[in-house]
Design an enzyme around this catalytic site. Sequence first.
Site, short mmCIF file in Angstrom:
data_model
loop_
_atom_site.label_atom_id
_atom_site.label_comp_id
_atom_site.label_asym_id
_atom_site.label_seq_id
_atom_site.Cartn_x
_atom_site.Cartn_y
_atom_site.Cartn_z
N LYS A 184 52.22 -68.38 -84.03
CA LYS A 184 50.89 -68.93 -84.27
C LYS A 184 50.10 -69.21 -82.99
O LYS A 184 48.87 -69.20 -83.01
CB LYS A 184 50.97 -70.19 -85.13
CG LYS A 184 51.45 -69.90 -86.55
CD LYS A 184 51.42 -71.15 -87.42
CE LYS A 184 51.87 -70.83 -88.83
NZ LYS A 184 51.75 -71.99 -89.74
N ASP A 244 45.86 -72.99 -92.90
CA ASP A 244 46.86 -74.01 -93.24
C ASP A 244 46.21 -75.33 -93.61
O ASP A 244 46.63 -75.99 -94.58
CB ASP A 244 47.82 -74.23 -92.07
CG ASP A 244 48.89 -73.16 -91.96
OD1 ASP A 244 49.18 -72.49 -92.97
OD2 ASP A 244 49.43 -72.99 -90.86
#
Length: 284
Positions: A67, A104
Amino acid sequence: MTRYAEVIGEPISQSKSPTIHRFWLEKLGIEGDYGATRVSEGEVADYLGDRRANSDWLGCNVTMPLKKAVMVHLDRIDPPADAIGAVNTITRTAGGALVGTNTDAAGFLEPLRQVLQASHLFRMARILGAGGAAQALAHALAAHNFTLVIAARRTEQADALAESLPREAQTHTTSLDYFASPTDFVFDDRIGLLDLVINASPLGMRGKPPLAFDWSHAPPGSIAYDIVTDPVETEFLKAAREAGHETIDGFAMLIGQAAEAFRLFFGHAAPRQFDLELREKLAE
């Protein structure tokens, strides 16, 4: 060729993202596909260079440990990923530019939407874990005026996460071990207050050590939220219900963040009326 998106990471075989996106593609009758590709940190540059040149590639979801690693290879990083400092979704523009964002936070907040619409005298979230997922959740909760207690096995990691948050965010840090033993602390009247207890760590996941959390640390009326998806019915959530708390499981965030990515990849809203059927498929 068929236009497609995918999820990348290492390991990747456990990902449920292909199941989710293919389910929605089938329900909507969209010609497209969604796969999974194992990519290590050392392979990120070559992978993105190859996909940039592929006009059939719509983008990818990014899981751990990539990420942060993908960010230096992108042409643009959009909110909220720029503030969070982590990208979990990459899209390719018609001109071949790679754009990073983060779904997210939106996925995590989705099942909390109704309770967050209410007014509260005080909001507190105990976040267990300080990795990439916790970083997104902490930023999202700070934006909704939560005071945060961040607990990690290594307190320096919790401190680093706290320091990455906006200056006005109210944060406290501690060791994860602090919550493992019972406390005799007497909580005051919680009317008008909102308390969350969130497992944002991999502890409790299949093949990982259990999460040691004593529910005497949770105020009455707390909401327990576990982002672990395998198993979806974790010991953390079972213990929370036994202690009288409302619970939210990992499928809630998983499906919520996937819906945001699906819209970005395929240009259609995910057919959320089939969530119950999708949950049954994910649990197989």
